[in-house]
Design an enzyme around this catalytic site. Structure first.
Site, PDB file in Angstrom:
ATOM      1  N   TYR A  32      31.644  33.501  49.098  1.00  0.00           N
ATOM      2  CA  TYR A  32      32.983  33.997  49.410  1.00  0.00           C
ATOM      3  C   TYR A  32      33.134  34.517  50.838  1.00  0.00           C
ATOM      4  O   TYR A  32      34.232  34.872  51.259  1.00  0.00           O
ATOM      5  CB  TYR A  32      33.361  35.132  48.450  1.00  0.00           C
ATOM      6  CG  TYR A  32      33.462  34.712  47.010  1.00  0.00           C
ATOM      7  CD1 TYR A  32      34.476  33.860  46.576  1.00  0.00           C
ATOM      8  CD2 TYR A  32      32.540  35.164  46.074  1.00  0.00           C
ATOM      9  CE1 TYR A  32      34.575  33.473  45.247  1.00  0.00           C
ATOM     10  CE2 TYR A  32      32.629  34.782  44.733  1.00  0.00           C
ATOM     11  CZ  TYR A  32      33.639  33.938  44.338  1.00  0.00           C
ATOM     12  OH  TYR A  32      33.732  33.549  43.035  1.00  0.00           O
ATOM     13  N   HIS A  37      40.447  34.912  50.991  1.00  0.00           N
ATOM     14  CA  HIS A  37      40.596  36.087  50.128  1.00  0.00           C
ATOM     15  C   HIS A  37      39.732  37.250  50.593  1.00  0.00           C
ATOM     16  O   HIS A  37      39.966  38.402  50.198  1.00  0.00           O
ATOM     17  CB  HIS A  37      40.224  35.704  48.690  1.00  0.00           C
ATOM     18  CG  HIS A  37      40.945  36.479  47.629  1.00  0.00           C
ATOM     19  ND1 HIS A  37      42.229  36.978  47.783  1.00  0.00           N
ATOM     20  CD2 HIS A  37      40.570  36.834  46.369  1.00  0.00           C
ATOM     21  CE1 HIS A  37      42.599  37.599  46.673  1.00  0.00           C
ATOM     22  NE2 HIS A  37      41.601  37.533  45.806  1.00  0.00           N
ATOM     23  N   ASN A  83      39.344  42.577  40.674  1.00  0.00           N
ATOM     24  CA  ASN A  83      40.285  43.218  39.761  1.00  0.00           C
ATOM     25  C   ASN A  83      39.804  44.579  39.249  1.00  0.00           C
ATOM     26  O   ASN A  83      40.434  45.170  38.375  1.00  0.00           O
ATOM     27  CB  ASN A  83      40.609  42.293  38.574  1.00  0.00           C
ATOM     28  CG  ASN A  83      39.400  41.932  37.742  1.00  0.00           C
ATOM     29  OD1 ASN A  83      38.296  42.376  38.019  1.00  0.00           O
ATOM     30  ND2 ASN A  83      39.601  41.128  36.720  1.00  0.00           N
ATOM     31  N   ASP A 108      44.513  40.265  51.894  1.00  0.00           N
ATOM     32  CA  ASP A 108      45.152  39.038  52.328  1.00  0.00           C
ATOM     33  C   ASP A 108      46.564  38.953  51.759  1.00  0.00           C
ATOM     34  O   ASP A 108      46.878  39.575  50.749  1.00  0.00           O
ATOM     35  CB  ASP A 108      44.335  37.822  51.879  1.00  0.00           C
ATOM     36  CG  ASP A 108      44.127  37.806  50.367  1.00  0.00           C
ATOM     37  OD1 ASP A 108      43.548  38.772  49.834  1.00  0.00           O
ATOM     38  OD2 ASP A 108      44.553  36.843  49.710  1.00  0.00           O
ATOM     39  N   ASN A 129      45.330  40.995  42.760  1.00  0.00           N
ATOM     40  CA  ASN A 129      44.541  41.686  41.736  1.00  0.00           C
ATOM     41  C   ASN A 129      43.876  42.959  42.238  1.00  0.00           C
ATOM     42  O   ASN A 129      43.714  43.925  41.489  1.00  0.00           O
ATOM     43  CB  ASN A 129      43.485  40.746  41.150  1.00  0.00           C
ATOM     44  CG  ASN A 129      44.084  39.683  40.256  1.00  0.00           C
ATOM     45  OD1 ASN A 129      45.144  39.871  39.668  1.00  0.00           O
ATOM     46  ND2 ASN A 129      43.422  38.547  40.162  1.00  0.00           N
TER      47      ASN A 129
END
Length: 204
Positions: A32, A37, A83, A108, A129
């Site tokens: 990631y 994100h 989340n 973002d 989230n």
């Protein structure tokens, strides 16, 4: 971790007011690192590098501390799932006695053109989230947030792939300058206040 990072917060009101929690939202894991994100992580990483401080693994995240003109900035990258970001934010706010007006959450935003900055004192979670978790955990949407535009250049049904996808070549070229602007805005938040920072940086 430097011992002062984990010290018991002082009760001196003036000292507490000079302490800020800068939260970059993202997902942990090497896959990631360069995704859209994870721009929250990217911004605090950039600030830490500029200030020559390092992140250390702490409860619910990674933390770095830097001092800028008498202000203490705690840079937090939650290691919870996106989340569950609120759990880490609440923990470090309480541990370091940081008021919500001294918290800045960086995330973002699909609704802004790439690299555009929008800082607000409060607002909805906008379907994000991480912001949704923070709002639910703190039981308020009244906390400063910093939205970094990632644009919405994706085909119908491809939003998740886009958000979790890596920057394209054009974005990669422009990103360093945008990150410089972003950390200038973060420093302004701590030094000049929210209102002045909004006037100076929003829309840039």
């Amino acid at each position: 971790m430097k011992s002062e990072l984990l010290r018991t917060p002082q009760n001196n009101e003036n000292e507490v007011s000079k302490k800020f929690l800068i939260v970059g939202l993202g997902n942990i894991g090497a896959e990631y690192v360069n995704t859209r994100h994870n721009i929250g992580f990217k911004v605090v990483d950039h600030l830490a590098k500029q200030e020559s401080v390092s992140f250390e693994t702490v409860k619910l995240g990674a933390l770095a501390e830097c001092k800028i003109k008498g202000r203490t900035l705690l840079l937090l990258k939650p290691n919870t799932y996106m989340n569950l970001s609120g759990k880490a934010v609440q923990y470090w706010m309480e541990k370091e006695k940081i008021a919500k007006e001294n918290v800045l959450v960086i995330t973002d935003d699909l609704n802004l053109p790439f690299g555009t900055i929008r800082i607000k004192p409060k607002g909805s979670d906008g379907g994000h989230n991480g912001l949704k978790s923070i709002q639910q955990t703190l039981n308020t949407s009244d906390y400063p947030r910093f939205r970094f535009g990632i644009s919405d250049e994706f085909k119908k049904g491809k939003q998740v792939d886009y958000v979790l996808g890596e920057w394209d070549d054009q974005e990669k070229t422009a990103l360093p300058e945008r990150l410089d602007m972003a950390i200038a805005a973060v420093k302004s938040f701590a030094l000049a206040g929210l209102g002045n920072t909004m006037s100076e940086f929003n829309g840039k």
